[in-house]
Design a protein around this motif. Structure first.
Motif, PDB file in Angstrom:
ATOM      1  N   GLY A 184       0.818  -1.214   0.000  1.00  0.00           N
ATOM      2  CA  GLY A 184       0.000   0.000   0.000  1.00  0.00           C
ATOM      3  C   GLY A 184       0.848   1.260   0.000  1.00  0.00           C
ATOM      4  N   ASN A 185       1.906   1.247   0.779  1.00  0.00           N
ATOM      5  CA  ASN A 185       2.807   2.403   0.807  1.00  0.00           C
ATOM      6  C   ASN A 185       3.466   2.609  -0.553  1.00  0.00           C
ATOM      7  OD1 ASN A 185       2.287   2.817   3.514  1.00  0.00           O
ATOM      8  ND2 ASN A 185       4.169   1.875   4.220  1.00  0.00           N
ATOM      9  N   VAL A 186       3.880   1.522  -1.169  1.00  0.00           N
ATOM     10  CA  VAL A 186       4.533   1.605  -2.481  1.00  0.00           C
ATOM     11  C   VAL A 186       3.555   2.113  -3.537  1.00  0.00           C
ATOM     12  CG1 VAL A 186       5.544   0.220  -4.338  1.00  0.00           C
ATOM     13  CG2 VAL A 186       6.301  -0.113  -1.999  1.00  0.00           C
ATOM     14  N   THR A 187       2.331   1.614  -3.508  1.00  0.00           N
ATOM     15  CA  THR A 187       1.344   2.012  -4.518  1.00  0.00           C
ATOM     16  C   THR A 187       1.045   3.502  -4.457  1.00  0.00           C
ATOM     17  OG1 THR A 187       0.360  -0.192  -4.488  1.00  0.00           O
ATOM     18  CG2 THR A 187      -0.996   1.591  -5.363  1.00  0.00           C
ATOM     19  N   GLY A 188       0.815   4.014  -3.265  1.00  0.00           N
ATOM     20  CA  GLY A 188       0.526   5.446  -3.136  1.00  0.00           C
ATOM     21  C   GLY A 188       1.680   6.312  -3.601  1.00  0.00           C
ATOM     22  N   LEU A 189       2.858   5.938  -3.217  1.00  0.00           N
ATOM     23  CA  LEU A 189       4.049   6.685  -3.618  1.00  0.00           C
ATOM     24  C   LEU A 189       4.267   6.575  -5.125  1.00  0.00           C
ATOM     25  CD1 LEU A 189       6.409   8.378  -2.680  1.00  0.00           C
ATOM     26  CD2 LEU A 189       7.595   6.290  -2.028  1.00  0.00           C
ATOM     27  N   ALA A 190       4.087   5.380  -5.673  1.00  0.00           N
ATOM     28  CA  ALA A 190       4.240   5.179  -7.122  1.00  0.00           C
ATOM     29  C   ALA A 190       3.228   6.024  -7.887  1.00  0.00           C
ATOM     30  CB  ALA A 190       4.070   3.706  -7.467  1.00  0.00           C
ATOM     31  N   ASP A 191       1.997   6.090  -7.383  1.00  0.00           N
ATOM     32  CA  ASP A 191       0.968   6.914  -8.041  1.00  0.00           C
ATOM     33  C   ASP A 191       1.407   8.372  -8.125  1.00  0.00           C
ATOM     34  OD1 ASP A 191      -0.661   4.686  -8.313  1.00  0.00           O
ATOM     35  OD2 ASP A 191      -1.976   5.221  -6.630  1.00  0.00           O
ATOM     36  N   ARG A 192       1.916   8.901  -7.025  1.00  0.00           N
ATOM     37  CA  ARG A 192       2.332  10.312  -7.009  1.00  0.00           C
ATOM     38  C   ARG A 192       3.535  10.550  -7.930  1.00  0.00           C
ATOM     39  NH1 ARG A 192       0.718   9.197  -1.906  1.00  0.00           N
ATOM     40  NH2 ARG A 192       2.800   8.906  -1.012  1.00  0.00           N
ATOM     41  N   LEU A 193       4.498   9.641  -7.896  1.00  0.00           N
ATOM     42  CA  LEU A 193       5.674   9.805  -8.762  1.00  0.00           C
ATOM     43  C   LEU A 193       5.302   9.669 -10.238  1.00  0.00           C
ATOM     44  CD1 LEU A 193       8.385   7.913  -6.661  1.00  0.00           C
ATOM     45  CD2 LEU A 193       8.186  10.386  -6.996  1.00  0.00           C
ATOM     46  N   ALA A 194       4.350   8.793 -10.539  1.00  0.00           N
ATOM     47  CA  ALA A 194       3.891   8.639 -11.923  1.00  0.00           C
ATOM     48  C   ALA A 194       3.172   9.898 -12.392  1.00  0.00           C
ATOM     49  CB  ALA A 194       2.985   7.418 -12.047  1.00  0.00           C
ATOM     50  N   GLU A 195       2.353  10.480 -11.537  1.00  0.00           N
ATOM     51  CA  GLU A 195       1.646  11.723 -11.886  1.00  0.00           C
ATOM     52  C   GLU A 195       2.631  12.841 -12.222  1.00  0.00           C
ATOM     53  OE1 GLU A 195      -0.873  12.637  -8.563  1.00  0.00           O
ATOM     54  OE2 GLU A 195      -2.142  10.868  -8.905  1.00  0.00           O
ATOM     55  N   GLU A 196       3.773  12.819 -11.547  1.00  0.00           N
ATOM     56  CA  GLU A 196       4.805  13.839 -11.773  1.00  0.00           C
ATOM     57  C   GLU A 196       5.735  13.494 -12.932  1.00  0.00           C
ATOM     58  OE1 GLU A 196       6.814  14.737  -8.080  1.00  0.00           O
ATOM     59  OE2 GLU A 196       4.919  14.484  -6.988  1.00  0.00           O
ATOM     60  N   GLY A 197       5.545  12.320 -13.535  1.00  0.00           N
ATOM     61  CA  GLY A 197       6.372  11.920 -14.673  1.00  0.00           C
ATOM     62  C   GLY A 197       7.752  11.405 -14.288  1.00  0.00           C
ATOM     63  N   LEU A 198       7.940  11.034 -13.017  1.00  0.00           N
ATOM     64  CA  LEU A 198       9.246  10.561 -12.564  1.00  0.00           C
ATOM     65  C   LEU A 198       9.395   9.054 -12.674  1.00  0.00           C
ATOM     66  CD1 LEU A 198       9.626  12.892  -9.453  1.00  0.00           C
ATOM     67  CD2 LEU A 198      10.465  13.249 -11.788  1.00  0.00           C
ATOM     68  N   VAL A 199       8.278   8.345 -12.699  1.00  0.00           N
ATOM     69  CA  VAL A 199       8.263   6.899 -12.926  1.00  0.00           C
ATOM     70  C   VAL A 199       7.142   6.586 -13.901  1.00  0.00           C
ATOM     71  CG1 VAL A 199       9.180   6.387 -10.623  1.00  0.00           C
ATOM     72  CG2 VAL A 199       6.714   6.311 -11.014  1.00  0.00           C
ATOM     73  N   GLU A 200       7.230   5.404 -14.496  1.00  0.00           N
ATOM     74  CA  GLU A 200       6.178   4.954 -15.405  1.00  0.00           C
ATOM     75  C   GLU A 200       5.841   3.510 -15.111  1.00  0.00           C
ATOM     76  OE1 GLU A 200       7.633   5.228 -19.406  1.00  0.00           O
ATOM     77  OE2 GLU A 200       9.400   4.027 -18.973  1.00  0.00           O
TER      78      GLU A 200
END
Length: 152
Positions: free
Chosen positions: A68-84
């Motif tokens: 859950g912690n990873v998913t939330g963080l991944a969502d935010r980083l993806a929104e910012e274009g830092l991860v895909e």
């Protein structure tokens, strides 16, 4: 109590105090200088070491946090274009998380600062002492892993 138990307890408390102090300073500096958090930095670090990407479950294991912690963080980083997110061939349900070029550029800048901060904070430790302490801690961790495996 065994001989030396009080000394080992004191060692543990000192290690904890030092680690928590360094971590608190890193958190403050990342927030102040880069408007980011240590978990974001850690995720980008893990992904930069694995440019092919990691499944969310792998990332949870590497970071030692819940999915859950990873998913939330991944969502935010993806929104910012830092991860895909990239589909895993042959597994329609699984996704890889991969650092983008923008994420890598941002991480590399932060990593240089992070290394300089650590170097300054530990400047009273010689390179030889640092190598020795690291080797001792690595050996200790290895023994703990072997003990854990033997008891499983």
């Amino acid at each position: 109590m065994s001989s030396g138990s009080k000394e080992r307890l004191r060692l543990w408390l000192r290690l904890l105090k030092v680690v928590r102090g360094i971590e608190a300073e890193l958190r403050d500096r990342l927030r102040q200088e880069y408007s980011t958090t240590l978990p974001r930095f850690d995720m980008l670090a893990a992904l930069s070491r694995n440019p092919e990407g990691l499944k969310m479950s792998q990332l949870s294991g590497v970071l030692r946090v819940s999915g859950g912690n990873v998913t939330g963080l991944a969502d935010r980083l993806a929104e910012e274009g830092l991860v895909e997110r990239v589909p895993v061939p042959g597994d329609r349900r699984a996704m890889l998380l991969r650092v983008t070029e923008a994420g890598l550029v941002q991480f590399e800048e932060q990593a240089r600062a992070h290394e300089a901060w650590i170097d300054a904070m530990l400047s009273n430790v010689s390179a030889a002492d640092a190598r020795d302490m690291a080797a001792r801690l690595t050996a200790f961790a290895q023994r703990k892993t072997e003990e854990k495996t033997a008891h499983a």
